[in-house]
Write an enzyme that holds these catalytic residues in place. Structure first.
Site, mmCIF file in Angstrom:
data_model
loop_
_atom_site.group_PDB
_atom_site.id
_atom_site.type_symbol
_atom_site.label_atom_id
_atom_site.label_comp_id
_atom_site.label_asym_id
_atom_site.label_seq_id
_atom_site.Cartn_x
_atom_site.Cartn_y
_atom_site.Cartn_z
ATOM 1 N N SER A 138 25.843 -43.609 37.811
ATOM 2 C CA SER A 138 26.827 -44.609 38.221
ATOM 3 C C SER A 138 26.090 -45.734 38.937
ATOM 4 O O SER A 138 24.982 -45.528 39.462
ATOM 5 C CB SER A 138 27.853 -43.983 39.172
ATOM 6 O OG SER A 138 28.665 -44.965 39.778
ATOM 7 N N TYR A 151 29.409 -39.099 46.959
ATOM 8 C CA TYR A 151 29.423 -39.454 45.541
ATOM 9 C C TYR A 151 28.139 -40.195 45.171
ATOM 10 O O TYR A 151 27.492 -39.870 44.170
ATOM 11 C CB TYR A 151 30.645 -40.316 45.224
ATOM 12 C CG TYR A 151 30.732 -40.724 43.771
ATOM 13 C CD1 TYR A 151 30.996 -39.775 42.786
ATOM 14 C CD2 TYR A 151 30.564 -42.052 43.389
ATOM 15 C CE1 TYR A 151 31.072 -40.138 41.450
ATOM 16 C CE2 TYR A 151 30.643 -42.422 42.063
ATOM 17 C CZ TYR A 151 30.898 -41.465 41.086
ATOM 18 O OH TYR A 151 30.967 -41.837 39.761
#
Length: 244
Positions: A138, A151
């Site tokens: 990501s 995350y």
């Protein structure tokens, strides 16, 4: 040339879009996810369009389950050309909230899931003397923000795992390639995994403004897979043009 391609997290979003695109390009798809009904729908859609696909219900946090997915590919097609570690969750929140279960879930799915995929597929690829890992990271693996610490840590971990794997396979001259895909805001179900209502609301509003279709990520993945085997596209960072 048709390839046998395994995708985890294939029941929606980037996984589904990539599976459908690669099937249209003539590849044989092996799909893994937890939701069997969704897998059945996607496999039927691919077959109705004269594509080839099968599935295995898969929990990426369970090594035995991931190895079963790999065995499904081998039993059906006898080879694994590409393994895409795509399953992920994003229950963001600030540390003061102490959402430890969310933290553990991200570590288990986003990190352990990738490692389980590597453990299941790499010995097969080494034996074949060819293969290709696609690992979904990501843009959050490159930069973080309040509420995104865990995350981002898991997605940065995917980057480091992938780079070490790339170097190891280059040293081994195994012909196993490694590509990391780092998407920005993409219109998927990922926002639904956020458990903090305030963070979820704000993220959903942001995604409504800037997010792009997972089909656009699928095209980039297909480009990496279809590159000559002598070239390894190591990372693709792709975000909406509107995303700062």
């Amino acid at each position: 040339m048709s390839k046998v391609i395994v995708i985890t997290g294939a029941s929606s979003g980037i996984g589904q879009a990539t599976a459908e695109l690669l099937a249209r390009q003539g590849n044989k798809m092996v799909l893994g996810a937890r939701r069997e009904s969704r897998l059945q729908e996607i496999v039927k859609k691919i077959k109705d369009a004269n594509g080839e696909a099968t599935y295995a219900v898969t929990d990426v946090t369970d090594l035995a389950s991931v190895k079963k997915l790999a065995q499904t590919a081998m039993d059906q097609y006898g080879k694994i050309a590409v393994w895409m570690n795509n399953a992920g969750v994003m229950p963001q929140s600030t540390f003061i909230e102490g959402r430890v279960e969310d933290w553990n879930r991200m570590i288990d799915v986003n990190l352990r899931g990738v490692l389980n995929g590597i453990a299941a597929a790499l010995p097969i690829m080494r034996k074949q003397a060819s293969g290709h890992f696609i690992n979904t990271s990501s843009v959050a693996g490159h930069a973080t923000h309040p509420g995104g610490g865990v995350y981002s840590a898991t997605k940065a971990g995917v980057l480091m795992i992938s780079e070490a794997l790339r170097q190891e396979e280059a040293q081994a001259q195994s012909n196993v390639r490694v590509t990391v895909v780092s998407p920005g805001a993409i219109n998927t179900e990922l926002v639904n995994s956020i458990t903090d209502p305030n963070v979820k609301k704000g993220t959903a509003q942001y995604y409504d403004q800037v997010a792009i279709s997972p089909d656009q990520i699928a095209k980039s993945i297909a480009f990496a897979i279809n590159a000559p085997e002598s070239a390894s596209i190591n990372e693709i960072v792709i975000r909406p043009s509107k995303q700062a």
